[in-house]
Scaffold this active site. Structure first.
Site, PDB file in Angstrom:
ATOM      1  N   LYS A  96      10.734 -22.999  16.470  1.00  0.00           N
ATOM      2  CA  LYS A  96      11.406 -21.975  15.675  1.00  0.00           C
ATOM      3  C   LYS A  96      12.256 -21.126  16.600  1.00  0.00           C
ATOM      4  CE  LYS A  96      11.409 -20.627  11.303  1.00  0.00           C
ATOM      5  NZ  LYS A  96      11.209 -21.446  10.091  1.00  0.00           N
ATOM      6  N   ASP A 136      17.437 -20.865   8.585  1.00  0.00           N
ATOM      7  CA  ASP A 136      16.277 -20.132   8.072  1.00  0.00           C
ATOM      8  C   ASP A 136      16.835 -18.827   7.508  1.00  0.00           C
ATOM      9  OD1 ASP A 136      13.241 -20.172   7.951  1.00  0.00           O
ATOM     10  OD2 ASP A 136      13.517 -18.285   8.994  1.00  0.00           O
TER      11      ASP A 136
HETATM   12  N1  LIG Z   1      15.887 -22.965   1.646  1.00  0.00           N
HETATM   13  C1  LIG Z   1      14.981 -23.788   2.140  1.00  0.00           C
HETATM   14  O1  LIG Z   1      15.227 -24.981   2.367  1.00  0.00           O
HETATM   15  C2  LIG Z   1      13.589 -23.296   2.412  1.00  0.00           C
HETATM   16  C3  LIG Z   1      12.657 -24.195   2.952  1.00  0.00           C
HETATM   17  C4  LIG Z   1      11.343 -23.773   3.153  1.00  0.00           C
HETATM   18  C5  LIG Z   1      10.990 -22.475   2.820  1.00  0.00           C
HETATM   19  N2  LIG Z   1      11.918 -21.607   2.325  1.00  0.00           N
HETATM   20  C6  LIG Z   1      11.485 -20.244   2.004  1.00  0.00           C
HETATM   21  O2  LIG Z   1      11.720 -19.947   0.637  1.00  0.00           O
HETATM   22  C7  LIG Z   1      11.987 -18.563   0.462  1.00  0.00           C
HETATM   23  C8  LIG Z   1      13.290 -18.376  -0.289  1.00  0.00           C
HETATM   24  O3  LIG Z   1      14.340 -19.004   0.444  1.00  0.00           O
HETATM   25  P1  LIG Z   1      15.756 -19.353  -0.232  1.00  0.00           P
HETATM   26  O4  LIG Z   1      16.387 -20.342   0.655  1.00  0.00           O
HETATM   27  O5  LIG Z   1      15.572 -19.651  -1.680  1.00  0.00           O
HETATM   28  O6  LIG Z   1      16.505 -17.959  -0.085  1.00  0.00           O
HETATM   29  P2  LIG Z   1      17.692 -17.402  -0.998  1.00  0.00           P
HETATM   30  O7  LIG Z   1      18.305 -16.316  -0.211  1.00  0.00           O
HETATM   31  O8  LIG Z   1      18.542 -18.492  -1.551  1.00  0.00           O
HETATM   32  O9  LIG Z   1      16.940 -16.757  -2.280  1.00  0.00           O
HETATM   33  C9  LIG Z   1      16.043 -15.701  -2.157  1.00  0.00           C
HETATM   34  C10 LIG Z   1      15.769 -15.126  -3.534  1.00  0.00           C
HETATM   35  O10 LIG Z   1      14.844 -14.045  -3.407  1.00  0.00           O
HETATM   36  C11 LIG Z   1      15.366 -12.906  -4.057  1.00  0.00           C
HETATM   37  N3  LIG Z   1      14.867 -11.709  -3.395  1.00  0.00           N
HETATM   38  C12 LIG Z   1      15.272 -11.183  -2.218  1.00  0.00           C
HETATM   39  N4  LIG Z   1      14.618 -10.044  -1.969  1.00  0.00           N
HETATM   40  C13 LIG Z   1      13.767  -9.880  -2.999  1.00  0.00           C
HETATM   41  C14 LIG Z   1      12.833  -8.882  -3.322  1.00  0.00           C
HETATM   42  N5  LIG Z   1      12.647  -7.813  -2.530  1.00  0.00           N
HETATM   43  N6  LIG Z   1      12.120  -9.021  -4.473  1.00  0.00           N
HETATM   44  C15 LIG Z   1      12.318 -10.089  -5.286  1.00  0.00           C
HETATM   45  N7  LIG Z   1      13.205 -11.044  -5.023  1.00  0.00           N
HETATM   46  C16 LIG Z   1      13.913 -10.940  -3.905  1.00  0.00           C
HETATM   47  C17 LIG Z   1      16.859 -13.047  -3.950  1.00  0.00           C
HETATM   48  O11 LIG Z   1      17.547 -12.262  -4.901  1.00  0.00           O
HETATM   49  C18 LIG Z   1      16.992 -14.533  -4.221  1.00  0.00           C
HETATM   50  O12 LIG Z   1      16.901 -14.770  -5.615  1.00  0.00           O
HETATM   51  C19 LIG Z   1      11.916 -17.969   1.880  1.00  0.00           C
HETATM   52  O13 LIG Z   1      10.596 -17.538   2.115  1.00  0.00           O
HETATM   53  C20 LIG Z   1      12.205 -19.158   2.775  1.00  0.00           C
HETATM   54  O14 LIG Z   1      11.671 -19.005   4.077  1.00  0.00           O
HETATM   55  C21 LIG Z   1      13.207 -21.990   2.121  1.00  0.00           C
END
Ligand SMILES: NC(=O)c1ccc[n+]([C@@H]2O[C@H](COP(=O)([O-])OP(=O)(O)OC[C@H]3O[C@@H](n4cnc5c(N)ncnc54)[C@H](O)[C@@H]3O)[C@@H](O)[C@H]2O)c1
Length: 389
Positions: A96, A136
């Site tokens: 990471k 990330d």
């Molecule tokens: N994108 C990937 O491939 C991936 C892979 C593994 C894990 N993750 C994890 O999944 C999670 C989301 O990632 P993502 O890629 O969808 O991000 P993203 O930025 O596309 O979406 C995040 C979402 O969370 C919402 N959000 C942000 N702050 C918030 C709050 N305080 N309260 C409620 N909602 C809130 C945003 O409005 C948005 O809808 C993270 O924990 C990330 O580490 C993502």
């Protein structure tokens, strides 16, 4: 990370000699990154790359840009990647990276210079056969493009396989943007099979409608699930009979917030978030931030199942409470592994210079997720443990 590792080892009757090395990252690199800012001043940022384990293959894991990033956080996240890649049965270890910076305070030019300086600083320890970063929190395909470009210049040859999560035009894989959400839907489907149920009619509440939550919402809806609540950073909307999820996601994709959607059920702030987590539903899919399900709200959660789309959405205390209450949790290292699985496919395509169709990517993702789920499920049943253990 260490407490889960110790408990799981005890449960599996694994001698400390056989896992003690996993308690320590193999390598930690901290770098100072002097950047010329747009006003001519020089600021020095702190960057990290931690390589936890490569016993199963090259180190693999994202890079986050966040003002709270520090070496301890990056170390824990690197270790989780080793376990996630092992669970997904892909030939990678875990790593990471991070930079302590709030990218919203940088201009585009400053962000690019910071990324290129960081890439040059970690270049000696990364590479397609050594350590393969990815996006990330607060990093994206464009930033991955700058990393490929800088690394290729340093090494004197085009090396798209040095990172994954690139845009398709720069050697990214079809299906990668949707892969994590698709994996969550598959994890939910496999869980329902074990419960002699299907996704049809399953009432789901989803925190976050971004890359993970939004895609999972659409795919679950397509499989017949009823999305009773969904939220973004502004708040949540509700409908016990099922939301018009296609329309909501179309609205959100235009970068608009749910508070402006015009739904009379909209509830903002902490109140909306709490209502979303504790709404009457069968399954909760946290897909926004870490530490959302806590000792404060765990008793009020009404879902029987939780599929962790986000990384670390459940605190250790809440996990204990929910386990005692019989709530079944599919942990992050399994539920959101779809992303790293298709990252692996992207890397394979880069190394072979042979690109797959979307159907091929999705079919292979399904095979890998179904196998990973079965391995975890069978182990949990044989050890009479939770999925996380
Ligand atoms: N994108 C990937 O491939 C991936 C892979 C593994 C894990 N993750 C994890 O999944 C999670 C989301 O990632 P993502 O890629 O969808 O991000 P993203 O930025 O596309 O979406 C995040 C979402 O969370 C919402 N959000 C942000 N702050 C918030 C709050 N305080 N309260 C409620 N909602 C809130 C945003 O409005 C948005 O809808 C993270 O924990 C990330 O580490 C993502």
């Amino acid at each position: 990370m260490l407490s889960v590792l110790e408990s799981a080892a005890k449960l599996g009757n694994i001698k400390e000699n056989d896992y003690i090395s996993l308690k320590y990252p193999e390598k930690e690199l901290q770098v100072s990154l002097p950047i010329v800012m747009d006003d001519g001043s020089v600021k020095v940022f702190e960057g990290y790359r931690v390589q936890h384990s490569n016993v199963r293959g090259a180190y693999k894991g994202g890079i986050r840009y966040h003002q709270d990033a520090d070496l301890d956080e990056v170390k824990a996240l690197a270790a989780w990647m080793s376990f996630k890649c092992a669970i997904a049965d892909i030939p990678y270890g875990g790593g990471k990276g991070g930079i302590k910076v709030d990218p919203a305070t940088l201009s585009k030019g400053e962000l690019e210079r910071l990324t290129r300086t960081y890439t040059a600083a970690i270049a000696p320890i990364i590479g397609p056969d050594k350590d393969i970063p990815a996006p990330d929190v607060n990093t994206n395909g464009e930033i991955m493009g700058w990393i490929v470009d800088t690394y290729s210049k340093i090494t004197g040859k085009y090396q798209p396989g040095v990172v994954t999560g690139k845009p398709a035009v720069l050697g990214g894989s079809l299906g990668r943007p949707e892969a994590t959400g698709r994996g969550c839907m598959l994890a939910a489907r496999e869980l329902m099979k074990r419960e002699n149920k299907t996704l049809k009619g399953l009432r789901v509440s989803i925190q976050g409608n971004g890359n993970v939550g939004g895609i999972a919402a659409q795919l679950l809806h397509d499989e017949g699930a009823i999305i009773v609540a969904i939220s973004d950073v502004s708040g949540a909307v509700f409908n016990p009979k099922g939301l018009d999820i296609t329309n909501i996601l179309k609205f959100s994709r235009e970068r608009k917030l749910l508070k402006d959607y015009g739904d009379p059920t909209f509830l903002g702030g902490k109140e909306g978030n709490h209502a979303l987590l504790t709404v009457d539903c069968d399954m909760l899919l946290p897909a926004a931030l870490e530490n959302q399900i806590t000792a404060e709200n765990a008793m009020q959660i009404r879902a029987k199942y939780i599929v962790e789309g986000a990384n670390g959405p459940t605190t250790v205390e809440a996990d204990k409470i929910l386990n005692e209450r019989g709530v079944i949790i599919v942990p992050d290292v399994l539920a959101n592994a779809g992303g790293v699985i298709v990252s692996y496919f992207e890397w394979l395509q880069n190394l072979s210079c042979y690109y797959w169709s979307l159907e091929e990517v999705n079919a292979k993702l399904e095979v890998q997720m179904v196998k990973a789920f079965a391995n975890v499920y069978n182990t949990a049943v044989s050890l009479k443990s939770t999925y996380r253990m």
